[in-house]
Design a protein around this motif. Structure first.
Motif, PDB file in Angstrom:
ATOM      1  N   GLU A   1       0.833  -1.205   0.000  1.00 38.55           N
ATOM      2  CA  GLU A   1       0.000   0.000   0.000  1.00 38.55           C
ATOM      3  C   GLU A   1       0.863   1.248   0.000  1.00 38.55           C
ATOM      4  N   TYR A   2       1.975   1.190   0.743  1.00 37.52           N
ATOM      5  CA  TYR A   2       2.882   2.335   0.797  1.00 37.52           C
ATOM      6  C   TYR A   2       3.498   2.604  -0.570  1.00 37.52           C
ATOM      7  N   GLU A   3       3.927   1.550  -1.248  1.00 40.84           N
ATOM      8  CA  GLU A   3       4.564   1.712  -2.554  1.00 40.84           C
ATOM      9  C   GLU A   3       3.601   2.235  -3.598  1.00 40.84           C
ATOM     10  N   GLN A   4       2.335   1.925  -3.458  1.00 44.50           N
ATOM     11  CA  GLN A   4       1.334   2.393  -4.399  1.00 44.50           C
ATOM     12  C   GLN A   4       0.990   3.868  -4.207  1.00 44.50           C
ATOM     13  N   GLY A   5       1.319   4.398  -3.031  1.00 40.85           N
ATOM     14  CA  GLY A   5       0.986   5.788  -2.729  1.00 40.85           C
ATOM     15  C   GLY A   5       1.914   6.768  -3.411  1.00 40.85           C
ATOM     16  N   GLU A   6       1.673   8.059  -3.162  1.00 41.88           N
ATOM     17  CA  GLU A   6       2.470   9.111  -3.772  1.00 41.88           C
ATOM     18  C   GLU A   6       3.117   9.969  -2.693  1.00 41.88           C
ATOM     19  N   TYR A   7       4.251  10.558  -3.034  1.00 42.27           N
ATOM     20  CA  TYR A   7       4.913  11.498  -2.139  1.00 42.27           C
ATOM     21  C   TYR A   7       4.148  12.817  -2.142  1.00 42.27           C
ATOM     22  N   ASP A   8       4.261  13.559  -1.065  1.00 40.78           N
ATOM     23  CA  ASP A   8       3.599  14.862  -0.979  1.00 40.78           C
ATOM     24  C   ASP A   8       4.082  15.796  -2.080  1.00 40.78           C
ATOM     25  N   SER A   9       5.347  15.639  -2.462  1.00 46.79           N
ATOM     26  CA  SER A   9       5.922  16.498  -3.502  1.00 46.79           C
ATOM     27  C   SER A   9       5.532  16.051  -4.907  1.00 46.79           C
ATOM     28  N   GLY A  10       4.835  14.908  -5.005  1.00 43.57           N
ATOM     29  CA  GLY A  10       4.411  14.391  -6.309  1.00 43.57           C
ATOM     30  C   GLY A  10       5.247  13.200  -6.741  1.00 43.57           C
ATOM     31  N   GLY A  11       4.648  12.320  -7.463  1.00 42.48           N
ATOM     32  CA  GLY A  11       5.366  11.147  -7.955  1.00 42.48           C
ATOM     33  C   GLY A  11       5.068   9.916  -7.115  1.00 42.48           C
ATOM     34  N   ARG A  12       4.834   8.808  -7.788  1.00 45.03           N
ATOM     35  CA  ARG A  12       4.507   7.578  -7.080  1.00 45.03           C
ATOM     36  C   ARG A  12       5.729   7.023  -6.351  1.00 45.03           C
ATOM     37  N   ARG A  13       5.513   6.530  -5.146  1.00 40.73           N
ATOM     38  CA  ARG A  13       6.626   6.044  -4.338  1.00 40.73           C
ATOM     39  C   ARG A  13       7.366   4.902  -5.012  1.00 40.73           C
ATOM     40  N   PHE A  14       6.629   3.979  -5.619  1.00 37.84           N
ATOM     41  CA  PHE A  14       7.258   2.811  -6.245  1.00 37.84           C
ATOM     42  C   PHE A  14       8.307   3.243  -7.263  1.00 37.84           C
ATOM     43  N   ASP A  15       7.947   4.160  -8.147  1.00 39.71           N
ATOM     44  CA  ASP A  15       8.883   4.615  -9.176  1.00 39.71           C
ATOM     45  C   ASP A  15      10.116   5.248  -8.546  1.00 39.71           C
ATOM     46  N   LYS A  16       9.901   6.093  -7.539  1.00 41.79           N
ATOM     47  CA  LYS A  16      11.020   6.790  -6.906  1.00 41.79           C
ATOM     48  C   LYS A  16      11.922   5.814  -6.158  1.00 41.79           C
ATOM     49  N   ILE A  17      11.327   4.839  -5.497  1.00 43.14           N
ATOM     50  CA  ILE A  17      12.109   3.861  -4.741  1.00 43.14           C
ATOM     51  C   ILE A  17      13.058   3.109  -5.675  1.00 43.14           C
ATOM     52  N   VAL A  18      12.515   2.662  -6.794  1.00 42.17           N
ATOM     53  CA  VAL A  18      13.337   1.899  -7.748  1.00 42.17           C
ATOM     54  C   VAL A  18      14.406   2.805  -8.358  1.00 42.17           C
ATOM     55  N   ARG A  19      14.026   4.008  -8.733  1.00 40.90           N
ATOM     56  CA  ARG A  19      14.994   4.918  -9.348  1.00 40.90           C
ATOM     57  C   ARG A  19      16.135   5.241  -8.381  1.00 40.90           C
ATOM     58  N   PHE A  20      15.797   5.506  -7.121  1.00 38.81           N
ATOM     59  CA  PHE A  20      16.844   5.782  -6.144  1.00 38.81           C
ATOM     60  C   PHE A  20      17.786   4.599  -6.011  1.00 38.81           C
TER      61      PHE A  20
END
Length: 297
Positions: free
Chosen positions: A44-63
């Motif tokens: 559920e956390y990974e499916q959510g979005e950061y307050d600044s925008g952008g889905r967490r899943f995408d950002k987690i993998v990119r980082f």
């Protein structure tokens, strides 16, 4: 990022590397993320979005992939992610997800320590607090968007305008274009050029241009080779690239000289020789450089 453990990061990375091992030519970043999402179950956390925008899943993998790039396991070029031989070895030998992730972080930190502005870090440093990685991801996404627009622009260009673009590039590189094929049958050759204005110095340069999306296969390469004489040099420009068999056929020629140019190499040549292009030529594909501060070097 408390909700994402090192083991979970490793699971995502290993699933990504599995996809990339099946794609020797690499995958566009967005496609890689889409396919990865289909291979794993998002929390559920990974499916959510950061307050600044952008889905967490995408950002987690990119980082996480920033570590892999600096570890020498992954190459990112114009929006495409490609696993290296070192990356394949790491994937095959480090089976434990947590160990896989930790090794990538360790190699990233070793690289980071060699940078002039290096700051002390710890093995458990939180990825989302790394300003260097955040800047790297911002730059990466901007480059991907720019490349998508350029690629789409070239693929949508009128075939004869694209042919003229290639002729313009040859002129900017110092060649003398004698002939550009008019609409209609061209006999397997679209452009004829020479190293000198009078065409007295070898080699004669014959060019074939293909705007098709599909890669040119070995039969296409062989057909072009048939129009090349012993003193000719062939340039085959294809936006869709070339199949492996086609590349091998060109590389293994003993008498015929043939250079294959895909969309990425064409773009790099256009940028390298942009200052030498005429104003009319630049209007065919106008570019403007944008500079970013890149803490990752």
């Amino acid at each position: 990022m408390a909700e994402i453990t090192r083991r979970r990061t490793g699971e995502l990375l290993r699933a990504l590397f599995k996809l990339l091992t099946l794609s020797p030519e690499g995958l566009p970043a967005r496609l890689a993320l889409q396919q990865l999402e289909q291979q794993v179950v998002l929390s559920e956390y990974e499916q959510g979005e950061y307050d600044s925008g952008g889905r967490r899943f995408d950002k987690i993998v990119r980082f996480a992939t920033v570590d892999c790039v600096k570890a020498g396991w992954l190459v990112k070029n114009k929006g495409t992610w490609l696993i290296t031989e070192e990356g394949k070895t790491a994937y095959e030998t480090i089976k434990d997800p947590e160990a896989f992730s930790k090794q990538a972080v360790k190699l990233y930190q070793q690289w980071r320590a060699t940078q002039p502005d290096a700051e002390p870090s710890t093995p458990e440093e939180s990825d989302d607090t790394s300003s260097g990685k955040a800047a790297s991801i911002t730059l990466e996404e901007a480059e991907e968007q720019a490349w998508d627009e350029i690629s789409q622009y070239l693929h949508q260009m009128n075939p004869y305008d694209f042919q003229s673009l290639v002729a313009d590039l040859l002129r900017a590189m110092g060649y003398h274009v004698e002939w550009v094929a008019p609409p209609g049958k061209d006999g397997g050759m679209d452009i004829l050029a020479w190293p000198d204005p009078l065409g007295t110095k070898p080699p004669r340069i014959k060019v074939q241009v293909k705007r098709q999306v599909q890669p040119v296969n070995v039969d296409g390469v062989r057909s072009f080779l048939a129009v090349l004489g012993d003193d000719d040099v062939g340039l085959f420009v294809a936006l869709g690239g070339f199949t492996k068999d086609a590349v091998d056929a060109a590389r293994n020629q003993e008498r015929r000289r043939l250079t294959l140019i895909d969309i990425r190499r064409l773009y790099d040549l256009w940028v390298d020789h942009y200052r030498n292009l005429s104003d009319e030529a630049r209007r065919r594909m106008p570019l403007r450089p944008v500079y970013f501060l890149s803490p990752e070097g």
